[in-house]
Design an enzyme around this catalytic site. Structure first.
Site, mmCIF file in Angstrom:
data_model
loop_
_atom_site.group_PDB
_atom_site.id
_atom_site.type_symbol
_atom_site.label_atom_id
_atom_site.label_comp_id
_atom_site.label_asym_id
_atom_site.label_seq_id
_atom_site.Cartn_x
_atom_site.Cartn_y
_atom_site.Cartn_z
ATOM 1 N N ARG A 51 93.063 27.406 -30.852
ATOM 2 C CA ARG A 51 94.131 26.674 -31.547
ATOM 3 C C ARG A 51 93.756 25.192 -31.653
ATOM 4 N NH1 ARG A 51 99.030 28.414 -32.862
ATOM 5 N NH2 ARG A 51 98.953 30.299 -31.615
ATOM 6 N N ASN A 57 109.473 19.772 -41.004
ATOM 7 C CA ASN A 57 109.468 21.218 -41.126
ATOM 8 C C ASN A 57 110.840 21.672 -41.590
ATOM 9 O OD1 ASN A 57 108.363 23.904 -40.825
ATOM 10 N ND2 ASN A 57 109.678 24.115 -39.021
ATOM 11 N N HIS A 68 113.355 25.009 -41.119
ATOM 12 C CA HIS A 68 113.533 26.215 -40.307
ATOM 13 C C HIS A 68 114.756 26.955 -40.857
ATOM 14 C CE1 HIS A 68 113.372 28.787 -36.766
ATOM 15 N NE2 HIS A 68 114.672 28.630 -36.664
ATOM 16 N N GLU A 105 107.851 20.394 -28.921
ATOM 17 C CA GLU A 105 108.740 21.498 -28.566
ATOM 18 C C GLU A 105 109.176 22.225 -29.837
ATOM 19 O OE1 GLU A 105 112.238 20.257 -26.476
ATOM 20 O OE2 GLU A 105 112.798 22.310 -25.876
HETATM 21 C C1 GRF Z 1 111.257 30.170 -45.600
HETATM 22 O O1 GRF Z 1 112.295 30.992 -45.109
HETATM 23 C C2 GRF Z 1 111.147 28.948 -44.713
HETATM 24 O O2 GRF Z 1 112.370 28.604 -44.099
HETATM 25 C C3 GRF Z 1 110.186 29.392 -43.673
HETATM 26 O O3 GRF Z 1 109.214 30.119 -44.390
HETATM 27 C C4 GRF Z 1 109.902 30.871 -45.416
HETATM 28 C C5 GRF Z 1 109.055 30.908 -46.665
HETATM 29 O O4 GRF Z 1 109.024 29.642 -47.223
HETATM 30 N N1 GRF Z 1 109.629 28.254 -42.981
HETATM 31 P P1 GRF Z 1 108.191 29.336 -48.600
HETATM 32 O O5 GRF Z 1 108.786 30.182 -49.691
HETATM 33 O O6 GRF Z 1 106.743 29.727 -48.350
HETATM 34 O O7 GRF Z 1 108.380 27.876 -48.843
#
Ligand code: GRF
Length: 203
Positions: free
Chosen positions: A64, A106, A108, A142
Protein backbone atom coordinates in the site's frame (compact mmCIF):
# COMPACT_ATOMS: atom_id res chain seq x y z
CA UNK A 1 -7.05 26.63 -8.74
CA UNK A 2 -5.90 23.26 -10.17
CA UNK A 3 -8.01 20.17 -9.47
CA UNK A 4 -6.91 16.54 -9.72
CA UNK A 5 -9.76 14.03 -9.56
CA UNK A 6 -9.24 10.37 -8.59
CA UNK A 7 -11.68 7.69 -9.76
CA UNK A 8 -11.96 3.90 -9.74
CA UNK A 9 -15.01 3.33 -11.93
CA UNK A 10 -17.69 5.08 -14.00
CA UNK A 11 -16.78 8.44 -12.42
CA UNK A 12 -20.26 9.97 -12.36
CA UNK A 13 -19.21 12.34 -9.55
CA UNK A 14 -16.12 13.35 -11.55
CA UNK A 15 -18.36 13.99 -14.55
CA UNK A 16 -20.69 16.19 -12.47
CA UNK A 17 -17.73 18.23 -11.21
CA UNK A 18 -16.13 18.60 -14.66
CA UNK A 19 -19.45 19.77 -16.15
CA UNK A 20 -20.20 22.22 -13.31
CA UNK A 21 -16.69 23.68 -13.47
CA UNK A 22 -17.10 24.38 -17.20
CA UNK A 23 -20.74 25.50 -17.06
CA UNK A 24 -20.36 27.79 -14.01
CA UNK A 25 -16.95 29.21 -14.87
CA UNK A 26 -15.23 28.32 -11.61
CA UNK A 27 -11.80 29.87 -10.95
CA UNK A 28 -10.45 26.36 -11.45
CA UNK A 29 -9.24 23.92 -14.08
CA UNK A 30 -9.27 20.14 -14.10
CA UNK A 31 -5.55 19.35 -14.30
CA UNK A 32 -6.01 15.57 -14.51
CA UNK A 33 -8.24 12.58 -13.90
CA UNK A 34 -6.31 9.66 -12.39
CA UNK A 35 -7.53 6.12 -11.77
CA UNK A 36 -6.15 3.08 -9.95
CA UNK A 37 -7.96 0.91 -12.49
CA UNK A 38 -6.98 0.90 -16.18
CA UNK A 39 -10.57 0.00 -17.14
CA UNK A 40 -12.27 2.87 -15.28
CA UNK A 41 -15.03 4.19 -17.52
CA UNK A 42 -14.47 7.76 -16.38
CA UNK A 43 -11.05 7.88 -18.08
CA UNK A 44 -12.70 7.93 -21.51
CA UNK A 45 -15.01 10.79 -20.49
CA UNK A 46 -12.01 12.83 -19.36
CA UNK A 47 -9.91 12.03 -22.43
CA UNK A 48 -12.82 12.97 -24.72
CA UNK A 49 -12.87 16.39 -22.99
CA UNK A 50 -9.13 16.86 -23.52
CA UNK A 51 -8.36 16.40 -19.82
CA UNK A 52 -5.05 14.72 -18.98
CA UNK A 53 -5.50 11.20 -17.62
CA UNK A 54 -3.23 8.76 -15.84
CA UNK A 55 -3.47 5.26 -14.41
CA UNK A 56 -1.61 4.01 -11.34
CA UNK A 57 -2.64 0.38 -11.20
CA UNK A 58 -2.66 -0.74 -7.58
CA UNK A 59 -2.11 -4.34 -8.71
CA UNK A 60 1.38 -3.35 -9.90
CA UNK A 61 2.61 -2.49 -6.39
CA UNK A 62 3.75 -4.83 -3.68
CA UNK A 63 2.51 -2.70 -0.81
CA UNK A 64 0.00 0.00 0.00
CA UNK A 65 2.88 2.32 0.82
CA UNK A 66 4.51 1.76 -2.58
CA UNK A 67 1.22 2.37 -4.37
CA UNK A 68 0.45 5.53 -2.40
CA UNK A 69 3.98 6.87 -2.96
CA UNK A 70 3.68 6.42 -6.73
CA UNK A 71 0.15 7.84 -6.73
CA UNK A 72 1.39 10.96 -4.87
CA UNK A 73 4.26 11.34 -7.33
CA UNK A 74 1.89 11.25 -10.30
CA UNK A 75 -0.59 13.59 -8.59
CA UNK A 76 2.12 16.12 -7.69
CA UNK A 77 3.23 16.15 -11.33
CA UNK A 78 -0.03 18.05 -11.95
CA UNK A 79 0.54 20.56 -9.10
CA UNK A 80 -2.98 20.37 -7.60
CA UNK A 81 -4.50 22.86 -5.21
CA UNK A 82 -7.15 20.24 -4.40
CA UNK A 83 -7.32 16.47 -4.81
CA UNK A 84 -10.87 15.14 -5.22
CA UNK A 85 -11.65 11.47 -4.49
CA UNK A 86 -14.72 10.62 -6.60
CA UNK A 87 -15.70 6.99 -6.34
CA UNK A 88 -12.07 6.20 -5.55
CA UNK A 89 -12.22 2.81 -3.90
CA UNK A 90 -8.85 2.65 -2.11
CA UNK A 91 -8.02 3.18 1.54
CA UNK A 92 -5.14 5.67 1.69
CA UNK A 93 -2.19 5.51 4.07
CA UNK A 94 -1.69 8.12 6.81
CA UNK A 95 1.42 9.38 4.97
CA UNK A 96 -0.71 10.07 1.91
CA UNK A 97 -3.55 11.79 3.77
CA UNK A 98 -1.03 13.88 5.73
CA UNK A 99 0.61 15.00 2.46
CA UNK A 100 -2.71 16.42 1.24
CA UNK A 101 -4.07 17.64 4.56
CA UNK A 102 -6.96 20.13 4.11
CA UNK A 103 -6.74 19.77 0.33
CA UNK A 104 -8.12 16.23 -0.10
CA UNK A 105 -11.92 15.71 -0.39
CA UNK A 106 -14.07 12.59 -0.54
CA UNK A 107 -17.74 11.82 -0.95
CA UNK A 108 -19.24 9.04 1.12
CA UNK A 109 -22.74 7.64 0.40
CA UNK A 110 -24.16 8.03 3.92
CA UNK A 111 -24.92 10.77 6.45
CA UNK A 112 -21.65 10.52 8.40
CA UNK A 113 -20.85 9.68 11.11
CA UNK A 114 -23.50 7.03 10.46
CA UNK A 115 -22.52 4.07 8.31
CA UNK A 116 -18.82 4.59 7.72
CA UNK A 117 -17.27 1.92 5.49
CA UNK A 118 -18.96 -0.11 2.77
CA UNK A 119 -22.52 -1.27 1.90
CA UNK A 120 -24.03 1.89 3.38
CA UNK A 121 -27.42 1.58 1.64
CA UNK A 122 -27.96 -2.03 2.68
CA UNK A 123 -27.13 -1.09 6.27
CA UNK A 124 -29.43 1.94 6.29
CA UNK A 125 -32.31 -0.18 4.95
CA UNK A 126 -31.57 -2.95 7.45
CA UNK A 127 -31.90 -0.39 10.26
CA UNK A 128 -35.15 0.96 8.85
CA UNK A 129 -33.72 4.47 8.35
CA UNK A 130 -36.27 7.03 7.17
CA UNK A 131 -33.71 9.32 5.55
CA UNK A 132 -30.36 8.64 3.90
CA UNK A 133 -27.86 10.71 1.97
CA UNK A 134 -24.27 11.57 1.21
CA UNK A 135 -21.45 13.48 2.86
CA UNK A 136 -18.58 15.50 1.39
CA UNK A 137 -15.69 15.59 3.85
CA UNK A 138 -11.98 16.28 4.06
CA UNK A 139 -9.94 13.09 4.18
CA UNK A 140 -7.84 12.29 7.24
CA UNK A 141 -5.99 9.17 8.38
CA UNK A 142 -9.17 7.96 10.08
CA UNK A 143 -11.47 6.44 7.43
CA UNK A 144 -14.63 8.47 6.74
CA UNK A 145 -14.05 10.80 9.71
CA UNK A 146 -12.66 14.09 8.38
CA UNK A 147 -14.25 17.55 8.63
CA UNK A 148 -17.67 17.61 6.96
CA UNK A 149 -18.15 20.22 4.21
CA UNK A 150 -21.68 19.42 3.04
CA UNK A 151 -24.39 16.78 3.33
CA UNK A 152 -27.35 15.94 1.15
CA UNK A 153 -30.47 14.19 2.51
CA UNK A 154 -32.89 12.00 0.57
CA UNK A 155 -35.99 10.12 1.78
CA UNK A 156 -35.99 6.37 2.13
CA UNK A 157 -39.17 5.16 0.44
CA UNK A 158 -41.24 2.06 1.24
CA UNK A 159 -40.12 -0.80 -0.98
CA UNK A 160 -36.66 0.69 -1.55
CA UNK A 161 -33.96 -1.83 -2.19
CA UNK A 162 -30.26 -0.91 -2.07
CA UNK A 163 -30.20 -0.21 -5.82
CA UNK A 164 -33.10 2.23 -5.66
CA UNK A 165 -31.71 4.01 -2.60
CA UNK A 166 -28.21 4.18 -4.12
CA UNK A 167 -29.63 5.82 -7.23
CA UNK A 168 -31.52 8.42 -5.17
CA UNK A 169 -28.44 9.14 -3.02
CA UNK A 170 -26.32 9.49 -6.17
CA UNK A 171 -28.52 12.38 -7.32
CA UNK A 172 -27.73 14.12 -4.03
CA UNK A 173 -24.02 13.37 -4.53
CA UNK A 174 -24.08 15.03 -7.94
CA UNK A 175 -25.59 18.11 -6.32
CA UNK A 176 -23.40 18.49 -3.22
CA UNK A 177 -19.99 17.46 -4.59
CA UNK A 178 -19.75 20.14 -7.31
CA UNK A 179 -21.04 22.74 -4.84
CA UNK A 180 -18.48 21.68 -2.22
CA UNK A 181 -15.59 21.83 -4.71
CA UNK A 182 -16.80 25.24 -5.87
CA UNK A 183 -16.74 26.50 -2.27
CA UNK A 184 -13.12 25.32 -1.98
CA UNK A 185 -11.95 26.89 -5.25
CA UNK A 186 -13.68 30.16 -4.28
CA UNK A 187 -11.83 30.15 -0.93
CA UNK A 188 -15.22 30.20 0.80
CA UNK A 189 -14.37 27.54 3.37
CA UNK A 190 -13.34 28.66 6.86
CA UNK A 191 -11.83 26.33 9.45
CA UNK A 192 -12.47 26.53 13.19
CA UNK A 193 -10.38 23.85 14.85
CA UNK A 194 -11.13 20.60 13.10
CA UNK A 195 -14.45 21.71 11.62
CA UNK A 196 -15.09 23.70 8.47
CA UNK A 197 -17.96 25.78 7.15
CA UNK A 198 -18.85 28.30 4.47
CA UNK A 199 -17.63 31.81 5.42
CA UNK A 200 -21.22 33.14 5.18
CA UNK A 201 -22.42 30.41 7.53
CA UNK A 202 -24.30 28.57 4.80
CA UNK A 203 -25.31 25.07 5.96
C1 GRF B 1 -20.79 6.58 -5.23
O1 GRF B 1 -21.83 5.99 -4.48
C2 GRF B 1 -19.89 7.35 -4.29
O2 GRF B 1 -20.57 7.82 -3.14
C3 GRF B 1 -18.90 6.32 -3.89
O3 GRF B 1 -18.62 5.62 -5.08
C4 GRF B 1 -19.87 5.49 -5.80
C5 GRF B 1 -19.61 5.62 -7.29
O4 GRF B 1 -19.26 6.93 -7.56
N1 GRF B 1 -17.72 6.95 -3.33
P1 GRF B 1 -18.92 7.42 -9.09
O5 GRF B 1 -20.15 7.20 -9.93
O6 GRF B 1 -17.77 6.56 -9.59
O7 GRF B 1 -18.57 8.86 -8.96
Amino acid sequence: KRLVILISGRGSNMEAIVKACAAEGWPASIAAVISNRPDAGGLQFAADRGIATAVVDHKAYASRDDFDAELARVIDGFSPDLVVLAGFMRILTPAFTARYERRLLNIHPSLLPAFTGLHTHERALAMGCKVAGATVHFVTAELDHGAIVMQGVVPVKPGDDAKALAARVLTAEHRIYPQSVRWFVEDALVWSGDTVQHRDGAP
